[in-house]
Write a protein that holds these residues in place. Structure first.
Motif, PDB file in Angstrom:
ATOM      1  N   ALA A  93       0.810  -1.075   0.026  1.00 20.81           N
ATOM      2  CA  ALA A  93      -0.029   0.036   0.061  1.00 20.81           C
ATOM      3  C   ALA A  93       1.156   1.259  -0.042  1.00 20.81           C
ATOM      4  CB  ALA A  93      -0.824  -0.069   1.265  1.00 20.81           C
ATOM      5  N   PHE A  94       2.052   1.363   1.035  1.00 18.09           N
ATOM      6  CA  PHE A  94       2.988   2.455   0.833  1.00 18.09           C
ATOM      7  C   PHE A  94       3.562   2.617  -0.418  1.00 18.09           C
ATOM      8  CE2 PHE A  94       2.875   2.523   5.604  1.00 18.09           C
ATOM      9  CZ  PHE A  94       2.357   3.801   5.826  1.00 18.09           C
ATOM     10  N   THR A 142       4.899   6.699  -5.889  1.00 19.65           N
ATOM     11  CA  THR A 142       5.141   6.627  -7.075  1.00 19.65           C
ATOM     12  C   THR A 142       6.503   6.726  -7.718  1.00 19.65           C
ATOM     13  OG1 THR A 142       4.487   8.636  -7.405  1.00 19.65           O
ATOM     14  CG2 THR A 142       2.729   7.198  -7.578  1.00 19.65           C
ATOM     15  N   ALA A 143       7.089   7.384  -7.054  1.00 17.85           N
ATOM     16  CA  ALA A 143       8.566   7.513  -7.320  1.00 17.85           C
ATOM     17  C   ALA A 143       9.510   6.525  -6.988  1.00 17.85           C
ATOM     18  CB  ALA A 143       9.019   9.100  -7.019  1.00 17.85           C
ATOM     19  N   LYS A 166      -1.710  14.478   3.069  1.00 24.14           N
ATOM     20  CA  LYS A 166      -2.724  14.754   1.898  1.00 24.14           C
ATOM     21  C   LYS A 166      -3.294  13.359   1.738  1.00 24.14           C
ATOM     22  CE  LYS A 166      -2.720  14.960  -3.155  1.00 24.14           C
ATOM     23  NZ  LYS A 166      -3.263  13.941  -3.400  1.00 24.14           N
ATOM     24  N   TYR A 167      -2.589  12.145   1.944  1.00 23.74           N
ATOM     25  CA  TYR A 167      -3.373  10.851   1.806  1.00 23.74           C
ATOM     26  C   TYR A 167      -3.919  10.295   2.984  1.00 23.74           C
ATOM     27  CZ  TYR A 167      -0.070   9.913  -2.328  1.00 23.74           C
ATOM     28  OH  TYR A 167       0.732   9.966  -3.296  1.00 23.74           O
ATOM     29  N   MET A 168      -3.754  10.723   4.066  1.00 19.73           N
ATOM     30  CA  MET A 168      -4.334  10.448   5.135  1.00 19.73           C
ATOM     31  C   MET A 168      -5.604  11.190   5.533  1.00 19.73           C
ATOM     32  SD  MET A 168      -2.881   7.801   6.384  1.00 19.73           S
ATOM     33  CE  MET A 168      -1.975   7.173   4.922  1.00 19.73           C
ATOM     34  N   THR A 169      -5.601  12.324   4.840  1.00 17.16           N
ATOM     35  CA  THR A 169      -6.956  13.189   5.137  1.00 17.16           C
ATOM     36  C   THR A 169      -7.859  13.369   3.917  1.00 17.16           C
ATOM     37  OG1 THR A 169      -5.659  15.175   4.573  1.00 17.16           O
ATOM     38  CG2 THR A 169      -5.777  14.765   6.987  1.00 17.16           C
ATOM     39  N   GLU A 170      -7.350  13.000   2.614  1.00 20.29           N
ATOM     40  CA  GLU A 170      -8.238  13.145   1.476  1.00 20.29           C
ATOM     41  C   GLU A 170      -8.778  11.925   0.748  1.00 20.29           C
ATOM     42  OE1 GLU A 170      -5.972  15.623  -1.123  1.00 20.29           O
ATOM     43  OE2 GLU A 170      -5.784  17.347   0.244  1.00 20.29           O
ATOM     44  N   VAL A 215       6.614   0.275   8.972  1.00 21.12           N
ATOM     45  CA  VAL A 215       5.859  -0.916   8.758  1.00 21.12           C
ATOM     46  C   VAL A 215       6.333  -2.132   9.844  1.00 21.12           C
ATOM     47  CG1 VAL A 215       4.918  -2.656   7.184  1.00 21.12           C
ATOM     48  CG2 VAL A 215       4.543  -0.306   6.779  1.00 21.12           C
ATOM     49  N   ALA A 216       7.832  -2.423   9.861  1.00 12.97           N
ATOM     50  CA  ALA A 216       8.225  -3.189  10.544  1.00 12.97           C
ATOM     51  C   ALA A 216       7.954  -3.105  12.067  1.00 12.97           C
ATOM     52  CB  ALA A 216       9.746  -3.104  10.443  1.00 12.97           C
ATOM     53  N   MET A 217       7.888  -1.777  12.535  1.00 13.23           N
ATOM     54  CA  MET A 217       7.794  -1.318  13.830  1.00 13.23           C
ATOM     55  C   MET A 217       6.394  -1.577  14.111  1.00 13.23           C
ATOM     56  SD  MET A 217       8.461   2.516  15.412  1.00 13.23           S
ATOM     57  CE  MET A 217       6.858   3.098  14.503  1.00 13.23           C
ATOM     58  N   MET A 218       5.442  -1.404  13.269  1.00 13.25           N
ATOM     59  CA  MET A 218       4.134  -1.152  13.667  1.00 13.25           C
ATOM     60  C   MET A 218       3.352  -2.615  13.543  1.00 13.25           C
ATOM     61  SD  MET A 218       3.501   1.678  14.550  1.00 13.25           S
ATOM     62  CE  MET A 218       1.864   1.662  14.771  1.00 13.25           C
ATOM     63  N   VAL A 219       4.044  -3.609  12.770  1.00 13.11           N
ATOM     64  CA  VAL A 219       3.354  -5.028  12.731  1.00 13.11           C
ATOM     65  C   VAL A 219       3.178  -5.667  14.130  1.00 13.11           C
ATOM     66  CG1 VAL A 219       3.326  -6.907  11.301  1.00 13.11           C
ATOM     67  CG2 VAL A 219       3.557  -4.786  10.115  1.00 13.11           C
ATOM     68  N   ILE A 220       1.936  -6.223  14.093  1.00 16.70           N
ATOM     69  CA  ILE A 220       2.080  -7.068  15.366  1.00 16.70           C
ATOM     70  C   ILE A 220       2.239  -8.469  15.036  1.00 16.70           C
ATOM     71  CG2 ILE A 220       0.395  -8.226  17.170  1.00 16.70           C
ATOM     72  CD1 ILE A 220      -1.501  -5.480  16.614  1.00 16.70           C
ATOM     73  N   ASP A 221       3.065  -8.935  15.707  1.00 11.23           N
ATOM     74  CA  ASP A 221       3.704 -10.435  15.535  1.00 11.23           C
ATOM     75  C   ASP A 221       2.603 -11.323  16.177  1.00 11.23           C
ATOM     76  OD1 ASP A 221       5.132 -12.935  14.874  1.00 11.23           O
ATOM     77  OD2 ASP A 221       6.700 -12.406  16.548  1.00 11.23           O
ATOM     78  N   GLU A 222       2.266 -12.133  15.371  1.00 13.13           N
ATOM     79  CA  GLU A 222       1.005 -13.048  15.676  1.00 13.13           C
ATOM     80  C   GLU A 222       1.545 -14.255  16.527  1.00 13.13           C
ATOM     81  OE1 GLU A 222      -2.498 -13.469  14.606  1.00 13.13           O
ATOM     82  OE2 GLU A 222      -2.729 -11.370  14.024  1.00 13.13           O
TER      83      GLU A 222
END
Length: 164
Positions: free
Chosen positions: A102-103, A108-109, A121-125, A156-163
């Motif tokens: 998703a990121f 795009t660059a 912009k992406y998080m509010t629009e 992402v590595a920091m945020m993901v919950i290890d199941e």
């Protein structure tokens, strides 16, 4: 004998689940009266490893709220619904690879980061927009103050919950 062992295992799992739910609830039960402010329910659910959308959270609260809303949620109403939610594995967090993709779509660059302005912009629009409070919370956690950008692979590595 096997049925007895299965029943014991099931009872142990339920007791452990109820203990985890009670502990998470008690963190926000400031008056120690088995109630929490309805505004804390999302935080409690998220602390138990669930990631509901705002719509799902609204539905969850509607299911456990009193007939005449008081602004507080009682533990005895919260426990069975939260137990069912965890057993059914509802509101599971998105996997790391899907989040990364998703990121990458937004980047795009293909730089490996998003600037603070792009992120805002992406998080509010787009999609389900972040509130001002949610946006400030995310920016403070995600944006590198030196580069004023988000290295999304690290985030992402920091945020993901290890199941496991």
């Amino acid at each position: 004998m096997a049925d007895e062992k299965e029943r014991e295992a099931s009872e142990y799992i339920m007791a452990d689940l109820h203990k985890r739910i009670k502990e998470a609830f008690e963190v926000f039960d400031h008056d120690v009266n088995n109630t929490v402010d309805v505004r804390e329910v999302g935080t409690i659910i998220r602390s138990l490893g669930c990631s509901p959308t705002e719509g799902e959270l609204h539905d969850f609260i509607a299911e456990i709220e009193e007939e005449e809303p008081t602004g507080y949620i009682r533990f005895e109403k919260f426990l069975p619904v939260m137990t069912k939610t965890l057993l059914e594995r509802k509101y599971r967090p998105i996997s790391e690879d899907i989040l990364l993709r998703a990121f990458e779509v937004l980047d795009t660059a293909k730089r490996g980061f998003l600037t603070k302005d792009e992120l805002i912009k992406y998080m509010t629009e787009e999609g389900e927009p972040f509130s001002q409070e949610e946006m400030e919370e995310m920016l403070s956690a995600a944006i590198d103050p030196e580069s004023n950008s988000l290295n999304y692979r690290e985030y992402v590595a920091m945020m993901v919950i290890d199941e496991n």
